[in-house]
Structure formats: C-alpha cells, structure tokens
Design a protein around this motif. Structure first.
Motif, PDB file in Angstrom:
ATOM      1  N   ASN A   1     -11.368  -2.993  -1.411  1.00  0.00           N
ATOM      2  CA  ASN A   1     -10.627  -3.316  -2.626  1.00  0.00           C
ATOM      3  C   ASN A   1     -11.605  -3.862  -3.670  1.00  0.00           C
TER       4      ASN A   1
ATOM      5  N   MET B   1      -8.206   2.295  -1.773  1.00  0.00           N
ATOM      6  CA  MET B   1      -7.522   0.997  -1.746  1.00  0.00           C
ATOM      7  C   MET B   1      -7.833   0.170  -2.990  1.00  0.00           C
TER       8      MET B   1
ATOM      9  N   ASP C   1       0.836  -1.202   0.000  1.00  0.00           N
ATOM     10  CA  ASP C   1       0.000   0.000   0.000  1.00  0.00           C
ATOM     11  C   ASP C   1       0.872   1.255   0.000  1.00  0.00           C
TER      12      ASP C   1
ATOM     13  N   SER D   1      -0.575   4.228  -7.465  1.00  0.00           N
ATOM     14  CA  SER D   1      -0.361   4.131  -6.019  1.00  0.00           C
ATOM     15  C   SER D   1       1.118   3.984  -5.697  1.00  0.00           C
TER      16      SER D   1
ATOM     17  N   ASP E   1      -3.522  -2.885   5.364  1.00  0.00           N
ATOM     18  CA  ASP E   1      -3.333  -4.247   4.867  1.00  0.00           C
ATOM     19  C   ASP E   1      -3.067  -5.179   6.059  1.00  0.00           C
TER      20      ASP E   1
ATOM     21  N   ARG F   1      -0.901  -4.279  -9.043  1.00  0.00           N
ATOM     22  CA  ARG F   1      -0.934  -2.968  -8.398  1.00  0.00           C
ATOM     23  C   ARG F   1      -1.175  -1.879  -9.440  1.00  0.00           C
TER      24      ARG F   1
ATOM     25  N   GLU G   1      -6.800  -1.198  -6.339  1.00  0.00           N
ATOM     26  CA  GLU G   1      -5.498  -1.412  -6.994  1.00  0.00           C
ATOM     27  C   GLU G   1      -5.695  -2.010  -8.381  1.00  0.00           C
TER      28      GLU G   1
ATOM     29  N   PHE H   1      -2.123   7.277   3.815  1.00  0.00           N
ATOM     30  CA  PHE H   1      -1.569   7.043   2.479  1.00  0.00           C
ATOM     31  C   PHE H   1      -1.073   8.366   1.911  1.00  0.00           C
TER      32      PHE H   1
END
Lengths: 261, 297
Positions: B217, B236, A192, A223, B181, A219, B238, B264
């Motif tokens: 997610n 979150m 993350d 990010s 996570d 991913r 991805e 983040f």
C-alpha cells in the motif's frame, strides 16, 4: 449506468478547505462516471468526537455541499455519546438544513439504548441512516459496532430502513448476520475489492438490499466501483446497486425537500 | 509490424480508451476495449478460504479468455498452492502445466508467464530453484516470494542467498507483501505484511538484482522504499486518484500494472488507470512497457 456513491468523505482528498476538497472529489467522480456523492464527516476525524467537534465537522460538510447542491448529499454526523447535541444537529442540518442522511461511526456501539432517540428522530425526518460496522479479525475498536450489534438495533426498529456500513468489513460474516433483518441494506464500501463480495450479497440478501459506496477519499473510487462492474451479476442488478436502491431509499426525503433526483 | 511499433500501438489504444474517461452516465470503462496490458500480479490455484471464479483447472481457460477480451495481453501468474505446499516443486509443476495448457489452446500464444514459487526455509530449496531454472525460458524468468507466509524476513540470510542465486540465474524476484487485509483474514491464519524496511540495504549487497514488490500500500512504499530501485504494482494502492498521487513521489519507469486477480476483481486495477489523470506516455509505461523492459533488463 447511473451511479450514486453512498459513502464519501472529505478526508484523504487534496485541498485546504471543504469547498476545495469537494470540488476535487467531484473531479475524480466525473472521471469515473459517478453522478452524485453522499458526504459525511469533516476534514479531520476523531473516533470519539466531543459534542462541539460533531458540530464543527457538520459545518465543514455543509460548506462542502453548498456549492454543489445538484451533485452532493450531506449526512449529519452524530453520536450516541452526545444525544442532545446529536438531536440538535439533526434539527439544524436535516430538519432545517440541506442534509438528507445520518452517519454513525465508532464512538459507541450501536446496540446501546442511548441511540434510540437519534434513530427515532432520523426516521421521522425520513433521513437515510448509515451505521459503520466491522468484524475485524484482530479485534474492533472499543466503540466499533459489529453487524450482530447492528442487527439488534435493526430489530428494535423493524420499520426503519437502515444501512449496514462496509457489509461488516469481513463480509462473509457480516452479510449473513443481517440476512434476517429485511429493513437492512448493506454498503459495499471501504474494503478491498475482493472478488465474490457482491455476488454473495446479492445471493444472500437479494439485489435490492445492496448499495454501492466507495469510502473515498481514503479508498479509490476505482477499487470500489470494480466490486459492481466486475461482479458476475446482471446489468439490471448492477444498475440497482449503483443507484436505484439508494435513490429509492432517499426519494421520500428528497421529495419532502423538493430536491429533484 | 515490428515489436516496438506493436507495443506503441497497443499502448496508444489503451491510452486513448482510458484517458478519454467517461462522460457522466457513460458506459463503464470496465467494458472499454483497451489493449496492451501486461498484468504482473495474477494468481492461479485454490485459495483455502474463499471460492474464486477461475480457480478450478476447468475454469482457467474461460477466465483467461475473459481477461483477454478486457485488454489483457500477458499475465504473470503465481501459484496459490506455492504459498501453502511444502512440496514447492509440485506446486510449480502444476503452475507450469496450467500456463502451458493455455498456450496450447491458443497456438502458442503464451498469455500466462509462470512466476515460480521458492521457499528458502525448506531444506531443498536449491533443488526447487534448479527445477525452475531448467523449465523457465532464459528471457522470461520470474520467481514469486511470500516471506510472511513462509516464515522469514527480508534481513534473513536465506533471503540474501536466494536473491543472489536468482540474480545469477537471471530471474526477476517478485516479493508479495500481503495477500489479504489483516482485518479480514481467517482467524486460523493471521499473517502480517512483509516488513520492507530491510530491502534497500539488501539490494545494495546485490546491486544487479531485479526486484518487484507486489501488493504494497502507499504507506509501505513511502516509508520503506523511497529511493529503492524496485518495481512496484498498484493492486493494493488505495486513495482517490492513487496512481496520479503516487507518481509525484515514485518514478514512472518503476510502476507496473498489477491486479491481484482473481482474488481481487480485475476491474479494480484497470479502473485505477481511469481515475488518475495519466498521459499516453504514462499509460503505455504502466500498462506495458515497464513490465516488458524489466524482464529484458
């Protein structure tokens, strides 16, 4: 800034063939200003691949990079569980082929002695050596290496540059674990975008031991780029992490292969 | 300039800056001067396991100014203390004070909207909730829930009761699926993500409820929230071009910008807008219009 991505895969990318997936990945990379991509492992993964599966996955990467030699670098996927095949793949894909690096994943822990001939031969070829590592709070896979095990390997090969994948995942533990291995750099990819990660890596290891990677397609490029774009470090440091550190590590093999970079 | 034309203008500016994307070697989008972003998922306070720039009271204003320079026009701020304190009203008071403090600094420009915490497992949660009702503006009412940290599930009758009360009082309810996570959590605090599967059935019992799910997610939203009338953020989310891919299965009007900052890097969410190919209309909806509308609806 020039951006090279150390850590990309064909998995998780739209497309039915390796060629289609590579083109798609480059389309996304273009949106993000990423110049070059290092790619490893095939379209379908196995945590403990059989010897013939390693060959198959490397074939897919060879197909993927063949149409974009100016934008992509291939890393050969090897395993200490299949030393003979791994050494043969190093010859086929790196010594006699276009690949420039080595990828080691989770089939076997990286401190086992069986890995040594692979590292030795990769070093002779000046290939960039990348080992996945994680510290998972709920426990690693059976063959999944920790940064501590990676440090053991690094100390057996103190003159060989090595990359500690994912910075150990739990980076607050991974980064200090490899601090005293000056031949080890960390990869920022595949966790993350937790604020502070890059700042700690730079503080503990110095800018020159930190390398940007994404772990795309699983991913997001975004990010992972944010770990550098958003970090409270200098622009010079960002440039080093985004490209210069990896490029410097690759230059010996790129020069040997006549690849301009 | 009326409000609607302002929204269109700021969203169009954001769209132009983001849709253009970088040429190879271009300046990073993180430095682009886009505007008009409502971030539905920021937090204020001390995370116990890691230092973040902006967690100290003295740093919040500086961080807010930095985010404004990067394009943020409004942030819905939850309280990290609200996750851990048993005196939830105290956590909410601190949050309200900090959000108000920034407003004073900027002549009433309310950058930060407090998203108050309620923990329905506490004996006096109704009183905590009454305190929120008394301080929240009638037009901007948001509560943020952490079922996994507070020890209840979404099929717990307590959640239903809280959802009914919140809906009756005009609150939007944010449900935070996870803060971190699982693989990197501190071993002394391992908290599994919230199971979202009961949510569609609960919402049928409270059809007027407005619920926004944060930090889910892709797998979570696809397995548990299909055809469930909730808003979703993408902090979150991805995968390459994740927003573009999500919008093939998720309604545009139900997607909002969420960064999960300062835990983040804020740039993560902003750069995701660039990684996906989005029209001006989509960008405007995601960065601003959907969040504004869900507060008003």
């Amino acid at each position: 800034m020039r951006i090279w991505d150390l850590h990309c895969h064909l998995s998780g990318v739209p497309g039915l063939t390796p060629e289609e997936r590579m083109s798609q990945l480059l389309r996304y990379a273009d949106r993000m200003g990423i110049e070059r991509l290092c790619v490893y492992m095939g379209m379908k993964w196995s945590q403990d691949p059989a010897a013939d599966d390693l060959v198959k996955q490397n074939d897919e990467v060879l197909r993927a990079i063949s149409k974009h030699p100016d934008r992509t670098f291939g890393f050969v996927y090897v395993s200490p569980k299949h030393v003979d095949t791994s050494l043969a793949e190093l010859e086929r894909c790196v010594a006699k082929g276009p690949m420039v690096g080595v990828k080691l994943w989770v089939a076997e822990r990286c401190n086992v002695p069986e890995i040594d001939p692979i590292i030795q031969r990769a070093a002779e070829l000046k290939a960039v050596i990348f080992q996945h590592t994680w510290y998972k709070t709920m426990g690693n896979y059976a063959g999944e290496s920790t940064p501590a095990e990676f440090a053991e390997l690094a100390k057996r090969f103190p003159n060989v540059p090595l990359i500690c994948g994912h910075s150990g995942g739990t980076w607050e533990i991974g980064i200090p674990t490899i601090r005293d291995c000056p031949n080890v750099s960390v990869d920022l990819a595949g966790s993350d975008p937790t604020a502070g990660m890059t700042e700690m890596a730079v503080r503990e290891l110095g800018t020159n031991r930190v390398i940007y990677g994404s772990d795309s397609g699983g991913r997001s490029f975004a990010s992972q780029l944010a770990k550098v774009h958003g970090a409270n470090i200098t622009d010079e440091s960002k440039q080093a992490i985004f490209c210069d550190n990896l490029r410097n590590m690759m230059l010996p093999i790129l020069t040997a292969k006549g690849i301009k970079a | 300039m009326n409000r609607r034309s302002f929204l269109h203008q700021t969203a169009a500016t954001a769209a132009a800056a983001l849709a253009a994307g970088p040429a190879l070697h271009a300046a990073p989008a993180a430095e682009a001067k886009a505007s008009g972003i409502i971030d539905c998922n920021i937090s204020i306070g001390h995370w116990p396991f890691r230092y973040y720039r902006g967690q100290e009271s003295s740093e919040i204003l500086t961080q807010c100014r930095l985010l404004r320079e990067k394009g943020l026009t409004r942030g819905w701020a939850g309280s990290i203390e609200g996750i851990f304190y048993r005196d939830v009203t105290q956590a909410n008071d601190i949050l309200h004070e900090r959000c108000t403090e920034y407003g004073r600094e900027h002549g009433g420009a309310r950058l930060l909207l407090p998203a108050f915490t309620i923990n329905p497992t506490l004996p006096s949660w109704e009183n905590d909730f009454s305190q929120c009702v008394s301080v929240a503006l009638t037009t901007e009412r948001v509560i943020r829930l952490h079922p996994n940290y507070h020890g209840y599930t979404l099929d717990d009758p307590l959640f239903l009761k809280l959802l009914e009360a919140a809906t009756e009082a005009g609150f939007l309810v944010q449900v935070v699926v996870q803060m971190e996570d699982e693989r990197t959590q501190h071993p002394l605090m391992q908290v599994k993500p919230v199971n979202l599967k009961p949510l569609p059935a609960i919402l049928k019992k409270v059809p007027n409820a407005r619920v926004m799910v944060l930090n889910a997610n892709r797998a979570m939203s696809m397995t548990a929230l299909q055809d469930c009338p909730v808003w979703l953020d993408f902090a979150m989310l991805e995968g390459v071009a994740g927003i573009e891919a999500l919008l093939k299965d998720w309604p545009l009007e139900k997607l909002v910008f969420g960064s999960h900052a300062p835990l983040f890097y804020w740039e993560s969410a902003k750069l995701k807008l660039q990684e996906s190919e989005l029209s001006e209309k989509q960008l405007a909806a995601i960065t601003h219009d959907n969040a504004a509308r869900c507060l008003q609806s």
